[in-house]
Write a protein that holds these residues in place. Structure first.
Motif, PDB file in Angstrom:
ATOM      1  N   LEU A 172     -28.128  35.324  35.343  1.00 55.80           N
ATOM      2  CA  LEU A 172     -27.698  34.132  34.614  1.00 55.80           C
ATOM      3  C   LEU A 172     -27.010  34.506  33.304  1.00 55.80           C
ATOM      4  CD1 LEU A 172     -27.734  31.039  34.034  1.00 55.80           C
ATOM      5  CD2 LEU A 172     -29.988  31.398  33.001  1.00 55.80           C
ATOM      6  N   ASN A 173     -27.612  35.428  32.567  1.00 60.28           N
ATOM      7  CA  ASN A 173     -27.017  35.849  31.293  1.00 60.28           C
ATOM      8  C   ASN A 173     -25.643  36.482  31.504  1.00 60.28           C
ATOM      9  OD1 ASN A 173     -29.189  34.981  29.721  1.00 60.28           O
ATOM     10  ND2 ASN A 173     -30.303  36.909  30.007  1.00 60.28           N
ATOM     11  N   LYS A 174     -25.504  37.285  32.536  1.00 57.62           N
ATOM     12  CA  LYS A 174     -24.209  37.898  32.829  1.00 57.62           C
ATOM     13  C   LYS A 174     -23.187  36.849  33.253  1.00 57.62           C
ATOM     14  CE  LYS A 174     -25.934  42.472  34.140  1.00 57.62           C
ATOM     15  NZ  LYS A 174     -26.062  43.472  35.241  1.00 57.62           N
ATOM     16  N   PHE A 175     -23.650  35.844  34.015  1.00 55.15           N
ATOM     17  CA  PHE A 175     -22.764  34.773  34.474  1.00 55.15           C
ATOM     18  C   PHE A 175     -22.207  33.978  33.296  1.00 55.15           C
ATOM     19  CE2 PHE A 175     -22.729  30.178  35.713  1.00 55.15           C
ATOM     20  CZ  PHE A 175     -21.544  30.195  36.437  1.00 55.15           C
ATOM     21  N   VAL A 176     -23.074  33.625  32.357  1.00 53.25           N
ATOM     22  CA  VAL A 176     -22.640  32.837  31.203  1.00 53.25           C
ATOM     23  C   VAL A 176     -21.824  33.689  30.234  1.00 53.25           C
ATOM     24  CG1 VAL A 176     -23.386  31.394  29.282  1.00 53.25           C
ATOM     25  CG2 VAL A 176     -24.652  31.334  31.432  1.00 53.25           C
ATOM     26  N   SER A 177     -22.303  34.900  29.926  1.00 58.59           N
ATOM     27  CA  SER A 177     -21.598  35.756  28.969  1.00 58.59           C
ATOM     28  C   SER A 177     -20.271  36.249  29.507  1.00 58.59           C
ATOM     29  CB  SER A 177     -22.479  36.951  28.589  1.00 58.59           C
ATOM     30  OG  SER A 177     -22.778  37.745  29.730  1.00 58.59           O
ATOM     31  N   GLY A 178     -20.128  36.306  30.838  1.00 60.27           N
ATOM     32  CA  GLY A 178     -18.865  36.739  31.413  1.00 60.27           C
ATOM     33  C   GLY A 178     -17.727  35.802  31.083  1.00 60.27           C
ATOM     34  N   THR A 179     -18.023  34.548  30.822  1.00 64.90           N
ATOM     35  CA  THR A 179     -17.003  33.558  30.470  1.00 64.90           C
ATOM     36  C   THR A 179     -16.983  33.245  28.984  1.00 64.90           C
ATOM     37  OG1 THR A 179     -17.223  32.525  32.655  1.00 64.90           O
ATOM     38  CG2 THR A 179     -16.145  31.226  30.953  1.00 64.90           C
ATOM     39  N   MET A 180     -18.169  33.128  28.385  1.00 70.45           N
ATOM     40  CA  MET A 180     -18.254  32.681  26.998  1.00 70.45           C
ATOM     41  C   MET A 180     -18.400  33.817  25.993  1.00 70.45           C
ATOM     42  SD  MET A 180     -20.786  29.391  27.525  1.00 70.45           S
ATOM     43  CE  MET A 180     -20.100  28.432  26.175  1.00 70.45           C
ATOM     44  N   GLY A 181     -18.721  35.016  26.468  1.00 70.97           N
ATOM     45  CA  GLY A 181     -19.009  36.101  25.549  1.00 70.97           C
ATOM     46  C   GLY A 181     -20.498  36.164  25.232  1.00 70.97           C
ATOM     47  N   GLU A 182     -21.014  37.346  24.932  1.00 71.60           N
ATOM     48  CA  GLU A 182     -22.451  37.527  24.731  1.00 71.60           C
ATOM     49  C   GLU A 182     -22.985  36.720  23.553  1.00 71.60           C
ATOM     50  OE1 GLU A 182     -23.621  41.563  24.561  1.00 71.60           O
ATOM     51  OE2 GLU A 182     -22.741  42.099  26.504  1.00 71.60           O
ATOM     52  N   ARG A 183     -22.250  36.676  22.465  1.00 68.43           N
ATOM     53  CA  ARG A 183     -22.738  35.977  21.266  1.00 68.43           C
ATOM     54  C   ARG A 183     -22.884  34.484  21.511  1.00 68.43           C
ATOM     55  NH1 ARG A 183     -20.445  33.355  17.028  1.00 68.43           N
ATOM     56  NH2 ARG A 183     -18.344  33.794  17.815  1.00 68.43           N
ATOM     57  N   VAL A 184     -21.888  33.889  22.132  1.00 71.22           N
ATOM     58  CA  VAL A 184     -21.927  32.450  22.390  1.00 71.22           C
ATOM     59  C   VAL A 184     -22.882  32.115  23.533  1.00 71.22           C
ATOM     60  CG1 VAL A 184     -20.525  30.444  23.023  1.00 71.22           C
ATOM     61  CG2 VAL A 184     -19.559  32.237  21.570  1.00 71.22           C
ATOM     62  N   ALA A 185     -22.980  33.016  24.499  1.00 68.07           N
ATOM     63  CA  ALA A 185     -23.811  32.758  25.677  1.00 68.07           C
ATOM     64  C   ALA A 185     -25.268  32.529  25.308  1.00 68.07           C
ATOM     65  CB  ALA A 185     -23.689  33.918  26.656  1.00 68.07           C
ATOM     66  N   LYS A 186     -25.751  33.139  24.228  1.00 71.14           N
ATOM     67  CA  LYS A 186     -27.140  32.967  23.815  1.00 71.14           C
ATOM     68  C   LYS A 186     -27.463  31.508  23.483  1.00 71.14           C
ATOM     69  CE  LYS A 186     -27.540  37.658  21.939  1.00 71.14           C
ATOM     70  NZ  LYS A 186     -27.788  38.481  20.720  1.00 71.14           N
ATOM     71  N   LYS A 187     -26.461  30.761  23.052  1.00 67.24           N
ATOM     72  CA  LYS A 187     -26.684  29.369  22.666  1.00 67.24           C
ATOM     73  C   LYS A 187     -26.729  28.428  23.867  1.00 67.24           C
ATOM     74  CE  LYS A 187     -24.274  29.965  18.234  1.00 67.24           C
ATOM     75  NZ  LYS A 187     -23.170  29.454  17.382  1.00 67.24           N
ATOM     76  N   TYR A 188     -26.101  28.825  24.962  1.00 68.26           N
ATOM     77  CA  TYR A 188     -25.965  27.913  26.095  1.00 68.26           C
ATOM     78  C   TYR A 188     -26.637  28.397  27.372  1.00 68.26           C
ATOM     79  CZ  TYR A 188     -22.381  25.741  23.169  1.00 68.26           C
ATOM     80  OH  TYR A 188     -21.716  25.121  22.148  1.00 68.26           O
ATOM     81  N   ALA A 189     -27.143  29.627  27.391  1.00 65.37           N
ATOM     82  CA  ALA A 189     -27.725  30.174  28.621  1.00 65.37           C
ATOM     83  C   ALA A 189     -28.918  29.358  29.105  1.00 65.37           C
ATOM     84  CB  ALA A 189     -28.128  31.636  28.404  1.00 65.37           C
ATOM     85  N   ASN A 190     -29.770  28.908  28.165  1.00 62.57           N
ATOM     86  CA  ASN A 190     -30.952  28.129  28.557  1.00 62.57           C
ATOM     87  C   ASN A 190     -30.550  26.808  29.224  1.00 62.57           C
ATOM     88  OD1 ASN A 190     -32.696  30.064  27.594  1.00 62.57           O
ATOM     89  ND2 ASN A 190     -32.990  29.080  25.614  1.00 62.57           N
ATOM     90  N   TYR A 191     -29.577  26.131  28.623  1.00 59.68           N
ATOM     91  CA  TYR A 191     -29.131  24.856  29.203  1.00 59.68           C
ATOM     92  C   TYR A 191     -28.523  25.070  30.585  1.00 59.68           C
ATOM     93  CZ  TYR A 191     -26.328  20.710  30.095  1.00 59.68           C
ATOM     94  OH  TYR A 191     -25.770  19.608  30.691  1.00 59.68           O
ATOM     95  N   ILE A 192     -27.670  26.072  30.718  1.00 57.74           N
ATOM     96  CA  ILE A 192     -27.033  26.348  32.007  1.00 57.74           C
ATOM     97  C   ILE A 192     -28.086  26.733  33.044  1.00 57.74           C
ATOM     98  CG2 ILE A 192     -25.374  27.814  33.220  1.00 57.74           C
ATOM     99  CD1 ILE A 192     -24.116  25.805  31.310  1.00 57.74           C
ATOM    100  N   GLY A 193     -29.087  27.484  32.623  1.00 63.82           N
ATOM    101  CA  GLY A 193     -30.148  27.876  33.543  1.00 63.82           C
ATOM    102  C   GLY A 193     -30.937  26.690  34.069  1.00 63.82           C
ATOM    103  N   VAL A 194     -31.341  25.802  33.157  1.00 59.80           N
ATOM    104  CA  VAL A 194     -32.081  24.599  33.560  1.00 59.80           C
ATOM    105  C   VAL A 194     -31.212  23.708  34.443  1.00 59.80           C
ATOM    106  CG1 VAL A 194     -33.154  22.476  32.718  1.00 59.80           C
ATOM    107  CG2 VAL A 194     -33.579  24.645  31.543  1.00 59.80           C
ATOM    108  N   LEU A 195     -29.949  23.564  34.072  1.00 57.35           N
ATOM    109  CA  LEU A 195     -29.016  22.752  34.854  1.00 57.35           C
ATOM    110  C   LEU A 195     -28.865  23.308  36.260  1.00 57.35           C
ATOM    111  CD1 LEU A 195     -27.026  20.322  34.496  1.00 57.35           C
ATOM    112  CD2 LEU A 195     -25.260  22.022  33.999  1.00 57.35           C
ATOM    113  N   ALA A 196     -28.699  24.619  36.372  1.00 52.63           N
ATOM    114  CA  ALA A 196     -28.522  25.249  37.680  1.00 52.63           C
ATOM    115  C   ALA A 196     -29.760  25.092  38.548  1.00 52.63           C
ATOM    116  CB  ALA A 196     -28.180  26.726  37.500  1.00 52.63           C
ATOM    117  N   LEU A 197     -30.944  25.299  37.958  1.00 52.77           N
ATOM    118  CA  LEU A 197     -32.179  25.172  38.730  1.00 52.77           C
ATOM    119  C   LEU A 197     -32.382  23.749  39.229  1.00 52.77           C
ATOM    120  CD1 LEU A 197     -34.710  27.358  36.701  1.00 52.77           C
ATOM    121  CD2 LEU A 197     -33.882  27.779  39.020  1.00 52.77           C
ATOM    122  N   TYR A 198     -32.171  22.773  38.336  1.00 50.03           N
ATOM    123  CA  TYR A 198     -32.391  21.381  38.737  1.00 50.03           C
ATOM    124  C   TYR A 198     -31.406  20.957  39.830  1.00 50.03           C
ATOM    125  CZ  TYR A 198     -32.622  16.339  38.757  1.00 50.03           C
ATOM    126  OH  TYR A 198     -32.729  15.037  39.175  1.00 50.03           O
TER     127      TYR A 198
END
Length: 250
Positions: A88-114
């Motif tokens: 998940l972290n690689k998926f988000v950071s691959g588009t947004m960058g590692e620094r920005v991905a930390k802010k949105y990874a949790n939301y994307i993870g919950v969204l994907a699971l639900y």
């Protein structure tokens, strides 16, 4: 009472087929809400079940990680969860960058699971919550708020001036393009999941028993698992892309 569906009534008994090929949202329990009657529907029940499964899954995962930390030994389940989080972290950071991905990874993870658990709940006999437009619209609106918040935060007055670009006469089209985002995201997810739900209901309701041996398993793999995973990926990727575009180079 089931509504009439053109092309179904009269095939193998009309109302009987409609009853067996049930893909409708049913009103289960009436509730008096400030003088108006609202209903608990199959969507609410299935959503509660999906959320309960996710909560149990989360508690079990937390317990496994705490146990692994105490014993300094990773179990198979905790290893799989760690692999999933890393992916998940690689998926988000691959588009947004590692620094920005930390802010949105949790939301994307919950969204994907639900979304994934909702899409695949048809395997267990539930009516997928994402086959209800009320569910997909709410998910799209939450994402829309995050997109517009990023736009206002990082572009300031550019949010207003961009509505008149490249010339003043493009203002109506620019406004439409903004509000078309949640509409397109919600309809895409809703249409694909509802289509699979309707086809599976028709298959179970209209074909004889011997045609249902073995074949439904393959259909569930495609409509519920494969299509459900694809739609989860598309929704999450659009969320990441739209937020990144609004943030610009920040």
């Amino acid at each position: 009472m089931l509504p009439s569906v053109p092309g179904i009534t009269g095939v193998t008994g009309g109302a009987t087929v409609l009853k067996e090929a049930d893909f409708y949202i049913h009103q289960l329990y009436p509730i008096n809400f400030f003088g108006s009657t609202v209903y608990i529907t199959t969507t609410h029940i299935c959503t509660i079940i999906v959320m309960a499964v996710l909560m149990i899954f989360t508690l079990v995962a937390r317990h496994c990680f705490m146990k692994a930390e105490r014993e300094h030994r990773m179990t198979t389940f905790s290893t799989l969860i760690e692999i999933g989080v890393d992916a998940l972290n690689k998926f988000v950071s691959g588009t947004m960058g590692e620094r920005v991905a930390k802010k949105y990874a949790n939301y994307i993870g919950v969204l994907a699971l639900y979304i994934f658990f909702s899409n695949t709940s048809g395997i267990f006999g539930l009516r997928p919550p994402t086959a209800d437009y009320g569910t997909t619209l709410c998910l799209a609106l939450i994402t829309f708020v995050m997109i517009e918040y990023a736009d206002i935060k990082y572009n300031k007055w550019g949010v207003v001036t961009s509505l008149f670009e490249p010339v003043f006469f493009f203002f109506p089209m620019n406004v439409i393009s903004i509000f078309s985002t949640p509409l397109s995201m919600s309809l895409r997810l809703f249409g694909n999941i509802l289509g699979g739900t309707v086809l599976m209901a028709l298959y179970y309701g209209m074909l004889p028993w011997f045609a249902k041996i073995g074949v439904p398993a393959a259909l569930h793999v495609y409509f519920d698992v494969f299509s459900g995973a694809i739609q989860t990926y598309v929704f999450c990727m659009l969320t990441i892309t739209f937020i990144k575009d609004k943030r610009g180079d920040n």
